[in-house]
Design a protein around this motif. Structure first.
Motif, PDB file in Angstrom:
ATOM      1  N   MET A 174       0.845  -1.178   0.000  1.00 25.23           N
ATOM      2  CA  MET A 174       0.000   0.000   0.000  1.00 25.23           C
ATOM      3  C   MET A 174       0.891   1.242   0.000  1.00 25.23           C
ATOM      4  SD  MET A 174      -2.979   0.992   2.655  1.00 25.23           S
ATOM      5  CE  MET A 174      -2.557   2.428   3.583  1.00 25.23           C
ATOM      6  N   LYS A 175       0.511   2.225  -0.785  1.00 26.30           N
ATOM      7  CA  LYS A 175       1.264   3.460  -0.868  1.00 26.30           C
ATOM      8  C   LYS A 175       0.350   4.606  -0.439  1.00 26.30           C
ATOM      9  CE  LYS A 175       4.017   6.173  -4.055  1.00 26.30           C
ATOM     10  NZ  LYS A 175       4.504   6.325  -5.434  1.00 26.30           N
ATOM     11  N   ALA A 176       0.814   5.411   0.511  1.00 29.88           N
ATOM     12  CA  ALA A 176       0.024   6.549   0.994  1.00 29.88           C
ATOM     13  C   ALA A 176       0.716   7.845   0.616  1.00 29.88           C
ATOM     14  CB  ALA A 176      -0.148   6.465   2.506  1.00 29.88           C
ATOM     15  N   CYS A 177      -0.043   8.823   0.225  1.00 33.80           N
ATOM     16  CA  CYS A 177       0.494  10.141  -0.133  1.00 33.80           C
ATOM     17  C   CYS A 177      -0.287  11.207   0.618  1.00 33.80           C
ATOM     18  CB  CYS A 177       0.349  10.393  -1.628  1.00 33.80           C
ATOM     19  SG  CYS A 177       1.283   9.262  -2.639  1.00 33.80           S
ATOM     20  N   GLY A 178       0.399  12.290   0.978  1.00 33.08           N
ATOM     21  CA  GLY A 178      -0.289  13.394   1.639  1.00 33.08           C
ATOM     22  C   GLY A 178       0.630  14.148   2.564  1.00 33.08           C
ATOM     23  N   LYS A 179       0.068  15.123   3.233  1.00 31.98           N
ATOM     24  CA  LYS A 179       0.826  15.931   4.171  1.00 31.98           C
ATOM     25  C   LYS A 179       0.808  15.281   5.546  1.00 31.98           C
ATOM     26  CE  LYS A 179      -0.077  20.389   2.036  1.00 31.98           C
ATOM     27  NZ  LYS A 179      -0.654  21.722   2.225  1.00 31.98           N
ATOM     28  N   VAL A 180       1.893  15.474   6.276  1.00 35.07           N
ATOM     29  CA  VAL A 180       1.983  14.962   7.637  1.00 35.07           C
ATOM     30  C   VAL A 180       2.306  16.123   8.557  1.00 35.07           C
ATOM     31  CG1 VAL A 180       3.276  13.479   9.197  1.00 35.07           C
ATOM     32  CG2 VAL A 180       2.765  12.691   6.888  1.00 35.07           C
ATOM     33  N   HIS A 181       1.573  16.235   9.626  1.00 33.28           N
ATOM     34  CA  HIS A 181       1.842  17.242  10.655  1.00 33.28           C
ATOM     35  C   HIS A 181       2.045  16.493  11.957  1.00 33.28           C
ATOM     36  CE1 HIS A 181       0.718  20.414   7.916  1.00 33.28           C
ATOM     37  NE2 HIS A 181      -0.407  19.773   7.662  1.00 33.28           N
ATOM     38  N   LYS A 182       3.253  16.542  12.485  1.00 30.39           N
ATOM     39  CA  LYS A 182       3.575  15.814  13.712  1.00 30.39           C
ATOM     40  C   LYS A 182       3.263  16.691  14.921  1.00 30.39           C
ATOM     41  CE  LYS A 182       7.349  13.317  15.972  1.00 30.39           C
ATOM     42  NZ  LYS A 182       7.116  13.764  17.300  1.00 30.39           N
ATOM     43  N   TYR A 183       2.479  16.161  15.829  1.00 27.50           N
ATOM     44  CA  TYR A 183       2.161  16.862  17.061  1.00 27.50           C
ATOM     45  C   TYR A 183       3.153  16.448  18.139  1.00 27.50           C
ATOM     46  CZ  TYR A 183      -2.194  18.061  14.791  1.00 27.50           C
ATOM     47  OH  TYR A 183      -3.123  18.567  13.914  1.00 27.50           O
ATOM     48  N   GLY A 184       3.204  17.227  19.183  1.00 30.30           N
ATOM     49  CA  GLY A 184       4.100  16.918  20.292  1.00 30.30           C
ATOM     50  C   GLY A 184       3.670  15.677  21.047  1.00 30.30           C
ATOM     51  N   ASP A 185       4.394  15.356  22.085  1.00 31.85           N
ATOM     52  CA  ASP A 185       4.075  14.191  22.903  1.00 31.85           C
ATOM     53  C   ASP A 185       2.846  14.460  23.769  1.00 31.85           C
ATOM     54  OD1 ASP A 185       6.296  12.928  21.893  1.00 31.85           O
ATOM     55  OD2 ASP A 185       7.597  13.568  23.534  1.00 31.85           O
ATOM     56  N   ASN A 186       2.261  13.377  24.280  1.00 34.79           N
ATOM     57  CA  ASN A 186       1.164  13.442  25.252  1.00 34.79           C
ATOM     58  C   ASN A 186      -0.054  14.203  24.749  1.00 34.79           C
ATOM     59  OD1 ASN A 186       2.824  12.053  27.106  1.00 34.79           O
ATOM     60  ND2 ASN A 186       3.794  13.986  27.655  1.00 34.79           N
ATOM     61  N   VAL A 187      -0.494  13.911  23.533  1.00 32.98           N
ATOM     62  CA  VAL A 187      -1.716  14.528  23.013  1.00 32.98           C
ATOM     63  C   VAL A 187      -2.893  13.816  23.647  1.00 32.98           C
ATOM     64  CG1 VAL A 187      -3.105  15.002  20.957  1.00 32.98           C
ATOM     65  CG2 VAL A 187      -0.625  15.231  20.864  1.00 32.98           C
ATOM     66  N   ASP A 188      -3.714  14.563  24.342  1.00 33.84           N
ATOM     67  CA  ASP A 188      -4.873  14.048  25.064  1.00 33.84           C
ATOM     68  C   ASP A 188      -5.911  13.506  24.069  1.00 33.84           C
ATOM     69  OD1 ASP A 188      -7.463  14.039  26.395  1.00 33.84           O
ATOM     70  OD2 ASP A 188      -6.509  15.206  27.987  1.00 33.84           O
ATOM     71  N   THR A 189      -6.578  12.395  24.422  1.00 33.13           N
ATOM     72  CA  THR A 189      -7.591  11.829  23.523  1.00 33.13           C
ATOM     73  C   THR A 189      -8.767  12.778  23.315  1.00 33.13           C
ATOM     74  OG1 THR A 189      -8.621  10.658  25.379  1.00 33.13           O
ATOM     75  CG2 THR A 189      -7.039   9.421  24.025  1.00 33.13           C
ATOM     76  N   ASP A 190      -9.025  13.662  24.269  1.00 30.74           N
ATOM     77  CA  ASP A 190     -10.085  14.659  24.089  1.00 30.74           C
ATOM     78  C   ASP A 190      -9.701  15.685  23.030  1.00 30.74           C
ATOM     79  OD1 ASP A 190     -11.895  13.585  25.856  1.00 30.74           O
ATOM     80  OD2 ASP A 190     -11.147  14.747  27.568  1.00 30.74           O
ATOM     81  N   VAL A 191      -8.429  15.794  22.737  1.00 33.62           N
ATOM     82  CA  VAL A 191      -7.987  16.692  21.670  1.00 33.62           C
ATOM     83  C   VAL A 191      -8.108  15.983  20.321  1.00 33.62           C
ATOM     84  CG1 VAL A 191      -6.008  17.933  20.724  1.00 33.62           C
ATOM     85  CG2 VAL A 191      -6.442  17.994  23.169  1.00 33.62           C
ATOM     86  N   ILE A 192      -7.819  14.682  20.300  1.00 32.08           N
ATOM     87  CA  ILE A 192      -7.920  13.926  19.045  1.00 32.08           C
ATOM     88  C   ILE A 192      -9.363  13.978  18.542  1.00 32.08           C
ATOM     89  CG2 ILE A 192      -7.697  11.652  17.972  1.00 32.08           C
ATOM     90  CD1 ILE A 192      -5.444  11.112  20.082  1.00 32.08           C
ATOM     91  N   ILE A 193     -10.293  13.605  19.376  1.00 35.10           N
ATOM     92  CA  ILE A 193     -11.716  13.744  19.044  1.00 35.10           C
ATOM     93  C   ILE A 193     -12.389  14.364  20.264  1.00 35.10           C
ATOM     94  CG2 ILE A 193     -13.870  12.561  18.471  1.00 35.10           C
ATOM     95  CD1 ILE A 193     -12.226  10.386  17.142  1.00 35.10           C
ATOM     96  N   PRO A 194     -12.768  15.641  20.168  1.00 36.17           N
ATOM     97  CA  PRO A 194     -13.391  16.318  21.308  1.00 36.17           C
ATOM     98  C   PRO A 194     -14.648  15.583  21.779  1.00 36.17           C
ATOM     99  CG  PRO A 194     -12.780  17.893  19.623  1.00 36.17           C
ATOM    100  CD  PRO A 194     -12.587  16.529  19.032  1.00 36.17           C
ATOM    101  N   ALA A 195     -14.821  15.494  23.079  1.00 35.46           N
ATOM    102  CA  ALA A 195     -15.926  14.739  23.683  1.00 35.46           C
ATOM    103  C   ALA A 195     -17.285  15.197  23.182  1.00 35.46           C
ATOM    104  CB  ALA A 195     -15.858  14.854  25.202  1.00 35.46           C
TER     105      ALA A 195
END
Length: 152
Positions: free
Chosen positions: A1-22
């Motif tokens: 599988m080949k994936a293409c696109g932009k990548v934005h790396k976030y810092g460490d310890n990203v809270d799950t509420d930030v990934i998908i807000p409650a």
């Protein structure tokens, strides 16, 4: 599988509420949910990315074209700033020695001095880039414009 696109790396310890807000967890539609992914952490990301890109380009042109700001240029800018401040407070023609002393104090302040140098560098980079770019105007029909826009 080949994936293409932009990548934005976030810092460490990203809270799950930030990934998908409650507040969106009861949304059954996955595509709707994906639209809200990282939205709280990304509020200013577009603006940050534009600023970061501009700063990167500035550094590139400063290095490539050997641009510099002299102490005299910074002092002149600080004097101009000082004169404007004195004029605001009712002294439209402050004595030169007073302006010079105040300008030195402005430059000695780390934050204010840095802002002055950044402003002067930005102006030099803009002038440098303008000198390298030739703008020509050309009349085009609406159809031709649409074709040109699609090609971009």
């Amino acid at each position: 599988m080949k994936a293409c696109g932009k990548v934005h790396k976030y810092g460490d310890n990203v809270d799950t509420d930030v990934i998908i807000p409650a507040r969106y967890l009861n949304t059954p539609d996955m595509q709707e949910l994906a639209q809200h992914c990282m939205e709280d952490i990304d509020k200013d990301f577009d603006q940050f990315l534009k600023m970061f890109t501009w700063n990167y380009l500035q550094k590139h042109f400063i290095k490539q074209d050997n641009l510099s700001v002299t102490k005299e240029e910074a002092l002149a800018e600080a004097k101009s700033l000082a004169a404007a401040q004195f004029a605001q407070y009712g002294m439209p023609s402050a004595p030169e020695d007073m302006l010079a002393g105040y300008a030195e104090k402005i430059l000695a302040d780390k934050d204010q001095g840095q802002k002055i140098y950044e402003k002067l560098y930005e102006a030099k980079v803009v002038e440098d880039v303008k000198s390298k770019i030739k703008v020509t105007e050309k009349a085009v029909s609406a159809e031709d414009f649409a074709k040109l826009a699609q090609a971009l």
